[in-house]
Every structure is written in structure tokens, then in C-alpha cells.
Design an enzyme around this catalytic site. Structure first.
Site, PDB file in Angstrom:
ATOM      1  N   LYS A 196       1.334  -1.374   0.287  1.00  0.00           N
ATOM      2  CA  LYS A 196      -0.029  -0.007  -0.344  1.00  0.00           C
ATOM      3  C   LYS A 196       0.472   1.421  -0.265  1.00  0.00           C
ATOM      4  O   LYS A 196       0.501   2.095  -0.281  1.00  0.00           O
ATOM      5  CB  LYS A 196      -1.065  -0.028   1.589  1.00  0.00           C
ATOM      6  CG  LYS A 196      -2.033  -1.089   1.115  1.00  0.00           C
ATOM      7  CD  LYS A 196      -2.834  -1.429   2.273  1.00  0.00           C
ATOM      8  CE  LYS A 196      -4.139  -2.438   2.662  1.00  0.00           C
ATOM      9  NZ  LYS A 196      -4.441  -3.130   3.921  1.00  0.00           N
ATOM     10  N   GLN A 213      -5.141  -1.621   9.385  1.00  0.00           N
ATOM     11  CA  GLN A 213      -4.424  -2.880   8.801  1.00  0.00           C
ATOM     12  C   GLN A 213      -5.298  -3.851   9.844  1.00  0.00           C
ATOM     13  O   GLN A 213      -4.818  -4.547  10.670  1.00  0.00           O
ATOM     14  CB  GLN A 213      -3.512  -2.753   8.355  1.00  0.00           C
ATOM     15  CG  GLN A 213      -2.943  -3.941   8.154  1.00  0.00           C
ATOM     16  CD  GLN A 213      -3.151  -4.071   6.561  1.00  0.00           C
ATOM     17  OE1 GLN A 213      -3.280  -3.859   5.805  1.00  0.00           O
ATOM     18  NE2 GLN A 213      -4.013  -5.373   5.761  1.00  0.00           N
ATOM     19  N   ASP A 238     -11.296   2.605   4.113  1.00  0.00           N
ATOM     20  CA  ASP A 238     -11.973   1.091   3.987  1.00  0.00           C
ATOM     21  C   ASP A 238     -13.352   0.583   3.525  1.00  0.00           C
ATOM     22  O   ASP A 238     -14.069  -0.125   3.308  1.00  0.00           O
ATOM     23  CB  ASP A 238     -11.331  -0.310   4.658  1.00  0.00           C
ATOM     24  CG  ASP A 238     -10.322  -0.562   4.239  1.00  0.00           C
ATOM     25  OD1 ASP A 238      -9.548  -0.347   3.365  1.00  0.00           O
ATOM     26  OD2 ASP A 238      -8.884  -1.108   5.734  1.00  0.00           O
TER      27      ASP A 238
END
Ligand code: NDP
Length: 283
Positions: free
Chosen positions: A53, A97, A120
Site C-alpha cells: 500500500k 490494517q 476502507d
């Protein structure tokens, strides 16, 4: 014979567009888009995803910061970090994460992320928007699938879509996005009766199961579009949920694994970061 849906090339094209948009936004507003990734613990796979990422952000001209904490970090400490990031006007996107260590309440922590920085799309505010037909920040993997379907001009309106998997991360948001685009959607899971027959009715079949090679041609209607979200490692080799050799001869479109949905997920993370940026900068 299926036409392969090349997620790698599609993601490269999407990332190139994002790079151009980013440089235009920076030139105009003199503010650099900034994604912060919070990584707790030493999960090797997570560390590798986070590095991927970070690299993708760098290539797109998006600033990325990784905050790495030990797996003994307390819930209070994690919440304090998130509250500070929420307040920081130089931060546009926050990503926790997953998975996080078991002593931490992931649902609670995720919902402390400001919905306007929720790259997200996992906060309940953003989930509710999607469920009510107003998607804004949506989970990156199903968004990536929608971008692939759009790129290959797969008709969704009026089509029968079957999603196998009902997770918050993939299955449910995937179904909501297809419904928003007027597919007739069925969600299947491990308790679905006669899964094969349900899948066989699908014009668009999305497998998000995590069982390698489970979906063979007996699950697939001739001429269907088959999207393989699954990623499993078998003897060190990455496998999808779809038995590629069996399905390839009868599907109209098929995503390979690797090189299908996976690359689209990261590209859509960058897309979501720019969406947050635009909202927060007000442009
Ligand atoms: P989950 O384990 O959270 O969900 C799996 C779903 O599959 C569940 O709803 C489960 O049903 C269902 N399922 C399991 N076994 C069967 C079966 N035999 N028949 C029917 N349904 C079944 O996984 P995720 O949604 O997080 O991920 C799914 C897959 O996608 C994984 O392989 C994951 O690695 C991959 N993935 C890939 C990404 C990418 O970028 N390409 C990103 C995210 C995930 P039930 O609810 O009843 O248990």
C-alpha cells in the site's frame, strides 16, 4: 472460451488516472493527499500488504505514513492514536490494517475512525450509506470488482447476480453494489441449500469464499461472468476459489488469480483516499 478480465492492466490504468488527478489536486490546492496506515503487531502477511500500500501511494504521489505498534498495545493507546489522526487536518485517510491482536475490539476501534477518513469503508456510517443505496466510501475489494465489470462493459442492470460469501469486507458490500446497479442479487454462504443450482442461475457469479478451486463448471451457467475474489495458498502457490481450467471454456468473462481482483483492491484504496481528500479539502 472466456475473455480474461485483466485486473493487473486495469489497475495500472486506474492508478495512472489517480496519479494524474493527484498531481492536479496538489498543483491547485497545495495540499498533499495523506494516508495513514495503523499496523499493530507482527503479522508477516499484514506487513507485506502494508508495504504494498505504501509503495502504491508513493507511485501515485500520495503521502503515506505507517504507524507501527507492538502487539501488546492497549485499546486505549490505539483509540488515542485514532482520535489524534481524526483531528489532524493533514491526514485525509486512516486505515487500520486487519487483523489486529485478539485483545483489541476491532469493531469498536474501526468505528472510532472518522467516517470521512474511512478509506476502507468499514465504519457503520459508511456501511449504512451503502446499504441504503448511497455508496460513498465503500470497501476496496468490491469497489475493485465493480471497476472491472465497468471496464469490460459487463451489463449489470436486470442481470441475475450471485455472490458466494457474506463477509462485511467482501460479500455483503459486493451484493449491495450490484443491487445499486439494478442486478437481482442472491447472497450465498456455507449454509445455502443446493449452492450449485443457485450459482448455475447466475449471469454474474462472484466467489468470495476462501476455498481453493471449489467453483468448477458444474456451478457456472454457460456465458456467465465469473469473478474470483478468493486468495488461498496451496503448497506455496496462490489459488482462487474458481477452478480456472474447468470454468474457462464455458464462461464469457473470467478473472485470473493472481492478476484479477487483487490488483484492483489496492488501486481502489488510492481512489478512496482521493475521495476522502476531496471531501475534506472541500473540492
Ligand atoms: P470470510 O472467511 O470472512 O468469508 C467467507 C465466506 O464464504 C463466508 O460468508 C462463508 O459462509 C462462505 N463460505 C465458506 N465456505 C463455504 C462453502 N463451502 N460454501 C459456501 N459458502 C462458503 O472471507 P472474506 O470475505 O474476508 O474473503 C473471502 C476470500 O476472498 C478469501 O479467500 C480472501 O483471502 C479473499 N480476499 C481477497 C481480496 C482481494 O483483494 N482479492 C481481499 C479480501 C479477501 P459463512 O458466513 O456461512 O461462514
Amino acid at each position: 472460451m472466456a475473455q480474461l478480465m485483466d485486473g493487473k492492466q486495469t489497475a495500472i490504468a486506474l492508478r495512472e488516472q489517480i496519479k494524474i488527478q493527484t498531481s492536479e489536486l496538489i498543483a491547485k490546492y497545495h495540499i498533499i493527499p495523506h494516508l495513514v496506515v495503523l499496523l499493530i503487531g507482527d503479522n508477516a502477511a499484514s506487513m507485506s500488504y502494508v508495504r504494498g500500500k505504501e509503495l502504491a501511494c508513493q507511485k501515485a504521489g500520495i503521502k503515506s505514513t505507517i504507524i507501527k505498534k507492538e502487539d501488546t498495545t492497549s485499546q486505549a493507546e490505539v483509540l488515542e492514536i485514532i482520535h489524534q489522526l481524526n483531528q489532524d487536518s493533514n491526514v485525509h485517510g486512516i486505515l487500520l490494517q486487519l487483523p489486529i491482536p485478539k485483545h483489541l475490539n476491532s469493531d469498536f476501534i474501526i468505528n472510532q475512525i472518522s467516517p470521512s477518513k474511512d478509506v476502507d469503508g468499514f465504519t457503520w456510517t459508511n456501511v449504512a450509506k451503502l446499504s441504503n443505496g448511497f455508496p460513498h466510501l465503500v470497501p476496496c475489494t468490491p469497489l475493485g470488482v465493480m471497476r472491472l465489470l465497468q471496464t469490460y462493459q459487463v451489463r449489470i442492470l436486470g442481470k441475475r447476480a450471485v455472490v458466494i460469501g457474506r463477509s462485511q469486507i467482501v460479500g455483503k458490500p459486493m451484493a449491495a453494489l450490484l443491487l445499486k446497479d439494478h442486478a437481482t442479487v442472491t447472497i450465498c454462504h456455507s449454509k445455502t441449500a443446493d449452492l450449485r443450482a443457485v450459482c448455475k442461475e447466475a449471469d454474474i457469479l462472484i466467489a468470495a469464499i476462501g476455498v481453493p478451486n471449489m467453483i468448477d463448471s458444474s456451478y457456472v451457467k454457460i456465458g456467465a461472468t465469473v469473478i474470483d475474489v478468493g486468495i488461498s495458498k496451496v503448497d506455496g502457490v496462490i489459488k482462487g476459489d474458481v477452478d480456472y481450467d474447468s470454468v474457462f471454456p464455458i464462461a464469457a468473462y473470467l478473472t485470473p488469480v493472481p492478476g484479477g481482483v487483487g490488483p484492483m483492491t489496492i488501486a481502489c484504496l488510492l481512489e478512496n483516499t482521493l475521495t476522502c481528500y476531496r471531501d475534506l479539502v472541500g473540492v
